[in-house]
Design a protein around this motif. Structure first.
Motif, PDB file in Angstrom:
ATOM      1  N   ALA A  45       0.821  -1.208   0.000  1.00 27.64           N
ATOM      2  CA  ALA A  45       0.000   0.000   0.000  1.00 27.64           C
ATOM      3  C   ALA A  45       0.859   1.263   0.000  1.00 27.64           C
ATOM      4  CB  ALA A  45      -0.921  -0.014   1.220  1.00 27.64           C
ATOM      5  N   ALA A  46       2.018   1.190   0.645  1.00 28.97           N
ATOM      6  CA  ALA A  46       2.898   2.368   0.669  1.00 28.97           C
ATOM      7  C   ALA A  46       3.329   2.729  -0.748  1.00 28.97           C
ATOM      8  CB  ALA A  46       4.120   2.091   1.542  1.00 28.97           C
ATOM      9  N   ASP A  47       3.562   1.689  -1.562  1.00 32.12           N
ATOM     10  CA  ASP A  47       3.984   1.949  -2.940  1.00 32.12           C
ATOM     11  C   ASP A  47       2.860   2.597  -3.743  1.00 32.12           C
ATOM     12  OD1 ASP A  47       5.600  -1.014  -2.392  1.00 32.12           O
ATOM     13  OD2 ASP A  47       6.689   0.811  -2.901  1.00 32.12           O
ATOM     14  N   ILE A  48       1.632   2.164  -3.487  1.00 29.29           N
ATOM     15  CA  ILE A  48       0.496   2.775  -4.188  1.00 29.29           C
ATOM     16  C   ILE A  48       0.398   4.252  -3.837  1.00 29.29           C
ATOM     17  CG2 ILE A  48      -2.037   2.812  -4.305  1.00 29.29           C
ATOM     18  CD1 ILE A  48      -2.008  -0.136  -4.485  1.00 29.29           C
ATOM     19  N   ALA A  49       0.528   4.545  -2.543  1.00 27.33           N
ATOM     20  CA  ALA A  49       0.461   5.948  -2.119  1.00 27.33           C
ATOM     21  C   ALA A  49       1.610   6.735  -2.724  1.00 27.33           C
ATOM     22  CB  ALA A  49       0.511   6.029  -0.594  1.00 27.33           C
ATOM     23  N   GLN A  77      14.702  11.817   2.619  1.00 24.76           N
ATOM     24  CA  GLN A  77      15.548  12.353   3.687  1.00 24.76           C
ATOM     25  C   GLN A  77      14.692  12.975   4.782  1.00 24.76           C
ATOM     26  OE1 GLN A  77      18.760  14.931   2.588  1.00 24.76           O
ATOM     27  NE2 GLN A  77      19.166  13.806   0.715  1.00 24.76           N
ATOM     28  N   VAL A  78      13.707  13.746   4.350  1.00 26.02           N
ATOM     29  CA  VAL A  78      12.860  14.428   5.335  1.00 26.02           C
ATOM     30  C   VAL A  78      12.143  13.406   6.205  1.00 26.02           C
ATOM     31  CG1 VAL A  78      10.779  15.797   5.620  1.00 26.02           C
ATOM     32  CG2 VAL A  78      12.540  16.551   4.036  1.00 26.02           C
ATOM     33  N   HIS A  79      11.598  12.361   5.580  1.00 28.77           N
ATOM     34  CA  HIS A  79      10.866  11.368   6.370  1.00 28.77           C
ATOM     35  C   HIS A  79      11.791  10.614   7.303  1.00 28.77           C
ATOM     36  CE1 HIS A  79       6.876  11.959   4.961  1.00 28.77           C
ATOM     37  NE2 HIS A  79       7.220  11.830   3.687  1.00 28.77           N
ATOM     38  N   THR A  80      12.995  10.296   6.805  1.00 28.00           N
ATOM     39  CA  THR A  80      13.953   9.605   7.662  1.00 28.00           C
ATOM     40  C   THR A  80      14.303  10.480   8.849  1.00 28.00           C
ATOM     41  OG1 THR A  80      14.841   8.551   5.686  1.00 28.00           O
ATOM     42  CG2 THR A  80      16.168   8.405   7.674  1.00 28.00           C
ATOM     43  N   LEU A  81      14.534  11.752   8.541  1.00 26.38           N
ATOM     44  CA  LEU A  81      14.900  12.696   9.597  1.00 26.38           C
ATOM     45  C   LEU A  81      13.763  12.868  10.593  1.00 26.38           C
ATOM     46  CD1 LEU A  81      17.082  14.614  10.529  1.00 26.38           C
ATOM     47  CD2 LEU A  81      16.100  16.373   9.089  1.00 26.38           C
TER      48      LEU A  81
ATOM     49  N   GLU B  85       1.320   8.965   5.040  1.00 25.43           N
ATOM     50  CA  GLU B  85       0.757   8.038   6.013  1.00 25.43           C
ATOM     51  C   GLU B  85       1.597   6.783   6.118  1.00 25.43           C
ATOM     52  OE1 GLU B  85      -3.077   7.581   4.303  1.00 25.43           O
ATOM     53  OE2 GLU B  85      -3.521   9.707   4.630  1.00 25.43           O
ATOM     54  N   HIS B  86       2.372   6.534   5.062  1.00 24.37           N
ATOM     55  CA  HIS B  86       3.193   5.322   5.052  1.00 24.37           C
ATOM     56  C   HIS B  86       4.650   5.616   5.354  1.00 24.37           C
ATOM     57  CE1 HIS B  86       0.025   2.815   3.286  1.00 24.37           C
ATOM     58  NE2 HIS B  86      -0.337   3.919   2.659  1.00 24.37           N
ATOM     59  N   ALA B  87       5.096   6.796   4.943  1.00 25.44           N
ATOM     60  CA  ALA B  87       6.523   7.097   5.031  1.00 25.44           C
ATOM     61  C   ALA B  87       7.009   6.920   6.449  1.00 25.44           C
ATOM     62  CB  ALA B  87       6.782   8.528   4.562  1.00 25.44           C
ATOM     63  N   GLY B  88       8.097   6.239   6.583  1.00 28.71           N
ATOM     64  CA  GLY B  88       8.702   6.096   7.891  1.00 28.71           C
ATOM     65  C   GLY B  88       8.126   4.972   8.724  1.00 28.71           C
ATOM     66  N   THR B  89       7.058   4.326   8.247  1.00 31.38           N
ATOM     67  CA  THR B  89       6.570   3.169   8.990  1.00 31.38           C
ATOM     68  C   THR B  89       7.501   1.999   8.704  1.00 31.38           C
ATOM     69  OG1 THR B  89       5.150   2.544   7.164  1.00 31.38           O
ATOM     70  CG2 THR B  89       4.167   3.895   8.879  1.00 31.38           C
ATOM     71  N   ALA B  90       7.347   0.969   9.502  1.00 30.72           N
ATOM     72  CA  ALA B  90       8.291  -0.145   9.412  1.00 30.72           C
ATOM     73  C   ALA B  90       8.352  -0.700   7.993  1.00 30.72           C
ATOM     74  CB  ALA B  90       7.878  -1.235  10.390  1.00 30.72           C
ATOM     75  N   ARG B  94      12.819   0.462   2.902  1.00 28.89           N
ATOM     76  CA  ARG B  94      13.591   0.476   1.655  1.00 28.89           C
ATOM     77  C   ARG B  94      13.735   1.877   1.089  1.00 28.89           C
ATOM     78  NH1 ARG B  94       8.664  -1.294   1.222  1.00 28.89           N
ATOM     79  NH2 ARG B  94       7.208  -0.780  -0.453  1.00 28.89           N
ATOM     80  N   TYR B  95      12.908   2.807   1.540  1.00 27.90           N
ATOM     81  CA  TYR B  95      13.031   4.173   1.059  1.00 27.90           C
ATOM     82  C   TYR B  95      13.788   5.062   2.045  1.00 27.90           C
ATOM     83  CZ  TYR B  95       9.496   2.890  -2.366  1.00 27.90           C
ATOM     84  OH  TYR B  95       8.804   2.297  -3.373  1.00 27.90           O
TER      85      TYR B  95
END
Lengths: 114, 313
Positions: A45-49, A77-81, B85-90, B94-95
């Motif tokens: 689902a993350a890929d779809i979004a 980068q922003v999300h990782t941060l 909503e997905h970014a940074g979830t477990a 890979r991203y």
């Protein structure tokens, strides 16, 4: 919450109307979209979004593949941060109150220096 | 923007249920196909009006329509997913992009530690031995230091000095790794390394190609014509070099094994390029001019005889 659902490339294309096979192939080749696992080439689902977002950027904001690459790099980068910052905040929250106070005043003094 | 259901009935968004009902009846009356048998297009319009009333005439459906949960046709509005909503979830590891924050390590130990663990995909385990952090330095060395080798002291941030041994033949852009000279390890882990980025300065006379050294040496007309023994600097001190009679500018002579003597590699050579330098025109007095003219007649010489042969111009 149902179990995690996975999608093949074909299913992604069906799911996201703005996504063509060429576009998907290109984005995967550029690393903008990455399979959950390399072997089975499954997406979630993350890929779809993420693909919806990429379609917005490509169609509505006329970004080419290079532009998408730059935006994605910065976005990742922003999300990782953000995550690391959030984790750090949670770690600070779990400290005794005197430690929290010390961290907060240390932060304030760093801001004062800047 | 598509026409909203309120527009279809000609009422405002905050119209009361009564107002909507009245508006519906009025619109339905003027568009109902059976009440307007000859009016073209009335059937479609009436369908639209009925459909609108079916939703905003119903208190619950109207609420869902207002909140965007259903669309104008009463379908469940597709909930468009947003990547945040997905970014940074477990599931999206890979991203994740930890490499971009490697520089944080130079300024904050806690972030260095966080990103180091994240990179390794490890869960933070407080009691596990962890290697210390590598420290990065840059060091500018002179051409001769890099070519000959030597020792330098590098001032550490804590005030101590770190002795850096420069191996002979060090190249520009190389990185020296001093094992265990970075930050101390955690819980018995090994210390990190000191990584020293080397910038080699240029030299006024010596040039370098790999382990070979070249230098251009000026010689006089007499030395070129008659031959000479001249003194030439090398990395390892001055040496006597024999210039053969009849030497030309651009001619290269080799001083075998007088280049860079790097450990583990055969010694390089020094190449001496001759450059014939003439004195000012005033030095060419009548005697030498007459002599040169006579000499040229005896030994005609075309300096450009083979120069441009077979070359596309």
């Amino acid at each position: 919450m149902k179990d995690v659902e996975f999608f093949t490339q074909e299913e992604l294309i069906v799911h996201v109307s703005r996504l063509s096979a060429d576009r998907l192939t290109c984005w995967i080749a550029e690393g903008l979209v990455r399979a959950v696992d390399d072997r089975d080439q499954r997406f979630d689902a993350a890929d779809i979004a993420r693909i919806e977002l990429l379609c917005d950027l490509a169609d509505d904001f006329d970004l080419n593949t290079e532009g998408l690459g730059i935006v994605c790099t910065l976005l990742d980068q922003v999300h990782t941060l953000r995550n690391q910052l959030l984790n750090l905040g949670k770690a600070v929250d779990s400290q005794p109150s005197d430690v929290r106070e010390a961290i907060i005043s240390a932060l304030a003094s760093i801001h004062g220096r800047d | 923007m598509a026409e909203s259901l309120y527009d279809v009935l000609g009422v405002s968004r905050d119209a009361s249920a009564d107002e909507i009902k009245k508006a519906y009846r009025k619109a339905a009356k003027s568009h109902h196909p059976d009440l307007n048998p000859g009016k073209t297009g009335s059937e479609d319009r009436f369908k639209a009006i009925s459909a609108a009333y079916a939703i905003i005439g119903d208190e619950e459906l109207r609420g869902r329509y207002d909140r965007g949960e259903i669309d104008a046709s009463g379908q469940e509005a597709q909930q468009r997913p947003y990547y945040r909503e997905h970014a940074g979830t477990a599931g999206t590891g890979r991203y994740a992009d930890h490499e971009s924050f490697a520089d944080f390590g130079d300024q904050s130990d806690i972030f260095a530690e966080l990103f180091r663990r994240a990179r390794a995909g490890e869960r933070a385990q407080a009691n596990r031995p962890m290697p210390g952090r590598d420290r990065h330095y840059s060091l500018s060395v002179s051409f001769l230091e890099a070519a000959r080798g030597g020792e330098r002291m590098l001032a550490m941030p804590d005030g101590s000095d770190l002795k850096v041994t420069i191996p002979a033949g060090l190249r520009d852009g190389q990185t020296l790794r001093l094992k265990g000279k970075g930050d101390g390890g955690f819980n018995g882990g090994p210390a990190g390394d000191a990584l020293i980025d080397i910038a080699v300065q240029n030299h006024a006379l010596f040039r370098r190609e790999g382990d070979n050294i070249s230098i251009t040496v000026p010689i006089s007309l007499t030395e070129a014509a008659l031959g000479a023994k001249i003194e030439v600097p090398t990395l390892h001190g001055a040496l006597k070099l024999t210039v053969p009679p009849g030497a030309s500018s651009g001619q290269k002579l080799r001083l075998k094994h007088q280049g860079i003597k790097a450990k583990g590699r055969p010694a390089g050579h020094q190449y001496v390029e001759l450059s014939v330098i003439l004195p000012d025109a005033g030095a060419f007095d009548d005697d030498i001019k007459a002599a040169l003219e006579a000499w040229s007649k005896r030994h005609p010489f075309d300096a450009r005889a083979t120069w441009a042969k077979g070359v596309d111009l």
